[in-house]
Design a protein around this motif. Structure first.
Motif, PDB file in Angstrom:
ATOM      1  N   ALA A  32     -13.096   7.130 -42.842  1.00 48.41           N
ATOM      2  CA  ALA A  32     -11.871   6.642 -43.628  1.00 48.41           C
ATOM      3  C   ALA A  32     -10.443   6.277 -42.478  1.00 48.41           C
ATOM      4  O   ALA A  32      -9.601   6.062 -42.836  1.00 48.41           O
ATOM      5  CB  ALA A  32     -11.497   7.419 -44.791  1.00 48.41           C
ATOM      6  N   ASN A  33     -10.746   6.801 -41.239  1.00 47.09           N
ATOM      7  CA  ASN A  33      -9.448   6.895 -40.316  1.00 47.09           C
ATOM      8  C   ASN A  33      -8.360   7.680 -40.799  1.00 47.09           C
ATOM      9  O   ASN A  33      -7.412   7.132 -40.895  1.00 47.09           O
ATOM     10  CB  ASN A  33      -9.302   5.368 -39.874  1.00 47.09           C
ATOM     11  CG  ASN A  33     -10.101   4.646 -39.294  1.00 47.09           C
ATOM     12  OD1 ASN A  33     -11.012   5.029 -38.484  1.00 47.09           O
ATOM     13  ND2 ASN A  33     -10.679   3.257 -39.664  1.00 47.09           N
ATOM     14  N   VAL A  34      -8.619   8.847 -41.179  1.00 48.73           N
ATOM     15  CA  VAL A  34      -7.640   9.728 -42.028  1.00 48.73           C
ATOM     16  C   VAL A  34      -7.590  10.934 -40.969  1.00 48.73           C
ATOM     17  O   VAL A  34      -8.419  11.531 -40.724  1.00 48.73           O
ATOM     18  CB  VAL A  34      -8.062  10.112 -43.254  1.00 48.73           C
ATOM     19  CG1 VAL A  34      -7.224  10.988 -43.876  1.00 48.73           C
ATOM     20  CG2 VAL A  34      -8.093   8.975 -44.288  1.00 48.73           C
ATOM     21  N   SER A  35      -6.291  11.207 -40.717  1.00 50.34           N
ATOM     22  CA  SER A  35      -6.256  12.411 -39.842  1.00 50.34           C
ATOM     23  C   SER A  35      -6.165  13.645 -40.747  1.00 50.34           C
ATOM     24  O   SER A  35      -5.557  13.540 -42.115  1.00 50.34           O
ATOM     25  CB  SER A  35      -4.897  12.285 -39.073  1.00 50.34           C
ATOM     26  OG  SER A  35      -3.841  12.471 -39.758  1.00 50.34           O
ATOM     27  N   GLU A  36      -6.192  14.785 -40.266  1.00 51.70           N
ATOM     28  CA  GLU A  36      -5.901  16.255 -41.096  1.00 51.70           C
ATOM     29  C   GLU A  36      -4.362  16.123 -41.404  1.00 51.70           C
ATOM     30  O   GLU A  36      -4.162  16.433 -42.651  1.00 51.70           O
ATOM     31  CB  GLU A  36      -6.136  17.275 -40.372  1.00 51.70           C
ATOM     32  CG  GLU A  36      -6.492  18.627 -41.017  1.00 51.70           C
ATOM     33  CD  GLU A  36      -6.992  19.660 -40.240  1.00 51.70           C
ATOM     34  OE1 GLU A  36      -6.670  20.796 -40.579  1.00 51.70           O
ATOM     35  OE2 GLU A  36      -7.643  19.618 -38.989  1.00 51.70           O
ATOM     36  N   GLU A  37      -3.648  15.791 -40.718  1.00 48.17           N
ATOM     37  CA  GLU A  37      -2.068  15.746 -41.129  1.00 48.17           C
ATOM     38  C   GLU A  37      -1.876  14.800 -42.413  1.00 48.17           C
ATOM     39  O   GLU A  37      -1.025  14.982 -43.120  1.00 48.17           O
ATOM     40  CB  GLU A  37      -1.329  15.227 -39.978  1.00 48.17           C
ATOM     41  CG  GLU A  37      -1.088  16.546 -39.003  1.00 48.17           C
ATOM     42  CD  GLU A  37      -2.357  16.580 -38.041  1.00 48.17           C
ATOM     43  OE1 GLU A  37      -3.194  15.424 -38.094  1.00 48.17           O
ATOM     44  OE2 GLU A  37      -2.747  17.600 -37.538  1.00 48.17           O
ATOM     45  N   GLU A  38      -2.599  13.203 -42.319  1.00 44.57           N
ATOM     46  CA  GLU A  38      -2.352  12.631 -43.324  1.00 44.57           C
ATOM     47  C   GLU A  38      -2.701  13.091 -44.663  1.00 44.57           C
ATOM     48  O   GLU A  38      -2.016  12.986 -45.702  1.00 44.57           O
ATOM     49  CB  GLU A  38      -2.947  11.314 -42.793  1.00 44.57           C
ATOM     50  CG  GLU A  38      -2.323  10.303 -41.949  1.00 44.57           C
ATOM     51  CD  GLU A  38      -3.205   9.210 -41.455  1.00 44.57           C
ATOM     52  OE1 GLU A  38      -2.622   8.349 -41.797  1.00 44.57           O
ATOM     53  OE2 GLU A  38      -4.246   9.504 -41.215  1.00 44.57           O
ATOM     54  N   LEU A  39      -3.948  13.991 -44.627  1.00 44.65           N
ATOM     55  CA  LEU A  39      -4.546  14.306 -45.736  1.00 44.65           C
ATOM     56  C   LEU A  39      -3.641  15.519 -46.311  1.00 44.65           C
ATOM     57  O   LEU A  39      -3.399  15.595 -47.760  1.00 44.65           O
ATOM     58  CB  LEU A  39      -6.097  14.916 -45.486  1.00 44.65           C
ATOM     59  CG  LEU A  39      -6.802  15.276 -46.653  1.00 44.65           C
ATOM     60  CD1 LEU A  39      -6.861  14.128 -47.543  1.00 44.65           C
ATOM     61  CD2 LEU A  39      -8.227  15.757 -46.223  1.00 44.65           C
ATOM     62  N   LYS A  40      -3.211  16.332 -45.367  1.00 42.72           N
ATOM     63  CA  LYS A  40      -2.198  17.462 -45.876  1.00 42.72           C
ATOM     64  C   LYS A  40      -1.066  16.969 -46.585  1.00 42.72           C
ATOM     65  O   LYS A  40      -0.487  17.277 -47.657  1.00 42.72           O
ATOM     66  CB  LYS A  40      -1.626  18.324 -44.854  1.00 42.72           C
ATOM     67  CG  LYS A  40      -2.696  19.172 -44.219  1.00 42.72           C
ATOM     68  CD  LYS A  40      -2.242  19.955 -43.136  1.00 42.72           C
ATOM     69  CE  LYS A  40      -3.332  20.784 -42.564  1.00 42.72           C
ATOM     70  NZ  LYS A  40      -2.836  21.555 -41.280  1.00 42.72           N
ATOM     71  N   ARG A  41      -0.563  15.620 -46.003  1.00 41.36           N
ATOM     72  CA  ARG A  41       0.680  14.972 -46.605  1.00 41.36           C
ATOM     73  C   ARG A  41       0.385  14.224 -47.911  1.00 41.36           C
ATOM     74  O   ARG A  41       1.171  14.586 -48.814  1.00 41.36           O
ATOM     75  CB  ARG A  41       1.260  14.137 -45.521  1.00 41.36           C
ATOM     76  CG  ARG A  41       2.593  13.229 -45.923  1.00 41.36           C
ATOM     77  CD  ARG A  41       3.235  12.444 -45.048  1.00 41.36           C
ATOM     78  NE  ARG A  41       2.302  11.364 -44.876  1.00 41.36           N
ATOM     79  CZ  ARG A  41       1.881  10.953 -43.450  1.00 41.36           C
ATOM     80  NH1 ARG A  41       2.846  11.423 -42.633  1.00 41.36           N
ATOM     81  NH2 ARG A  41       1.223   9.898 -43.443  1.00 41.36           N
ATOM     82  N   TRP A  42      -0.999  13.442 -48.073  1.00 37.81           N
ATOM     83  CA  TRP A  42      -0.838  12.771 -49.125  1.00 37.81           C
ATOM     84  C   TRP A  42      -1.811  13.516 -50.336  1.00 37.81           C
ATOM     85  O   TRP A  42      -1.880  12.882 -51.375  1.00 37.81           O
ATOM     86  CB  TRP A  42      -1.502  11.465 -48.793  1.00 37.81           C
ATOM     87  CG  TRP A  42      -0.742  10.529 -47.948  1.00 37.81           C
ATOM     88  CD1 TRP A  42      -0.762  10.170 -46.658  1.00 37.81           C
ATOM     89  CD2 TRP A  42       0.426   9.843 -48.369  1.00 37.81           C
ATOM     90  NE1 TRP A  42       0.261   9.483 -46.236  1.00 37.81           N
ATOM     91  CE2 TRP A  42       0.851   9.256 -47.302  1.00 37.81           C
ATOM     92  CE3 TRP A  42       1.022   9.648 -49.755  1.00 37.81           C
ATOM     93  CZ2 TRP A  42       2.158   8.158 -47.314  1.00 37.81           C
ATOM     94  CZ3 TRP A  42       1.970   8.672 -49.725  1.00 37.81           C
ATOM     95  CH2 TRP A  42       2.710   8.092 -48.513  1.00 37.81           C
ATOM     96  N   LYS A  43      -2.466  14.543 -49.886  1.00 41.27           N
ATOM     97  CA  LYS A  43      -3.341  15.238 -50.934  1.00 41.27           C
ATOM     98  C   LYS A  43      -4.356  14.702 -51.215  1.00 41.27           C
ATOM     99  O   LYS A  43      -5.489  15.243 -51.041  1.00 41.27           O
ATOM    100  CB  LYS A  43      -2.518  15.893 -51.787  1.00 41.27           C
ATOM    101  CG  LYS A  43      -1.157  16.494 -51.724  1.00 41.27           C
ATOM    102  CD  LYS A  43      -1.319  17.862 -50.971  1.00 41.27           C
ATOM    103  CE  LYS A  43       0.075  18.444 -51.098  1.00 41.27           C
ATOM    104  NZ  LYS A  43       0.222  19.250 -49.879  1.00 41.27           N
ATOM    105  N   VAL A  44      -4.417  13.315 -51.656  1.00 40.69           N
ATOM    106  CA  VAL A  44      -5.537  12.791 -52.243  1.00 40.69           C
ATOM    107  C   VAL A  44      -5.506  11.240 -51.578  1.00 40.69           C
ATOM    108  O   VAL A  44      -4.546  10.708 -51.759  1.00 40.69           O
ATOM    109  CB  VAL A  44      -5.619  12.561 -53.681  1.00 40.69           C
ATOM    110  CG1 VAL A  44      -6.849  11.827 -54.068  1.00 40.69           C
ATOM    111  CG2 VAL A  44      -5.820  13.919 -54.295  1.00 40.69           C
ATOM    112  N   ILE A  45      -6.688  10.762 -50.725  1.00 42.82           N
ATOM    113  CA  ILE A  45      -6.911   9.621 -50.422  1.00 42.82           C
ATOM    114  C   ILE A  45      -8.045   9.089 -50.718  1.00 42.82           C
ATOM    115  O   ILE A  45      -9.241   9.486 -50.346  1.00 42.82           O
ATOM    116  CB  ILE A  45      -6.707   9.737 -48.703  1.00 42.82           C
ATOM    117  CG1 ILE A  45      -5.335  10.482 -48.143  1.00 42.82           C
ATOM    118  CG2 ILE A  45      -6.823   8.439 -48.051  1.00 42.82           C
ATOM    119  CD1 ILE A  45      -5.301  10.598 -46.812  1.00 42.82           C
TER     120      ILE A  45
END
Length: 54
Positions: A32-45
């Motif tokens: 999904a081209n998602v980083s761990e930081e993005e996931l922490k920030r957005w919570k649900v992607i």
């Protein structure tokens, strides 16, 4: 087929087909081209492959 065997069964184990959950999660984030930081920030992607990362 299961008639009267409940007295014979003392324990049952659930065996997961997923051997390495961390690798699966990291792979899904990579797909999904998602980083761990993005996931922490957005919570649900939401992803294109139908599984939301959270």
């Amino acid at each position: 087929m299961n008639a009267k065997i409940e007295n014979l069964i003392q324990k049952a184990y659930f065996i997961s087909p997923i051997v390495n959950m961390e690798k699966l999660i990291c792979d899904m984030m990579s797909w999904a081209n998602v980083s761990e930081e993005e996931l922490k920030r957005w919570k649900v992607i939401p992803t294109d492959f139908g599984e939301d990362l959270s």
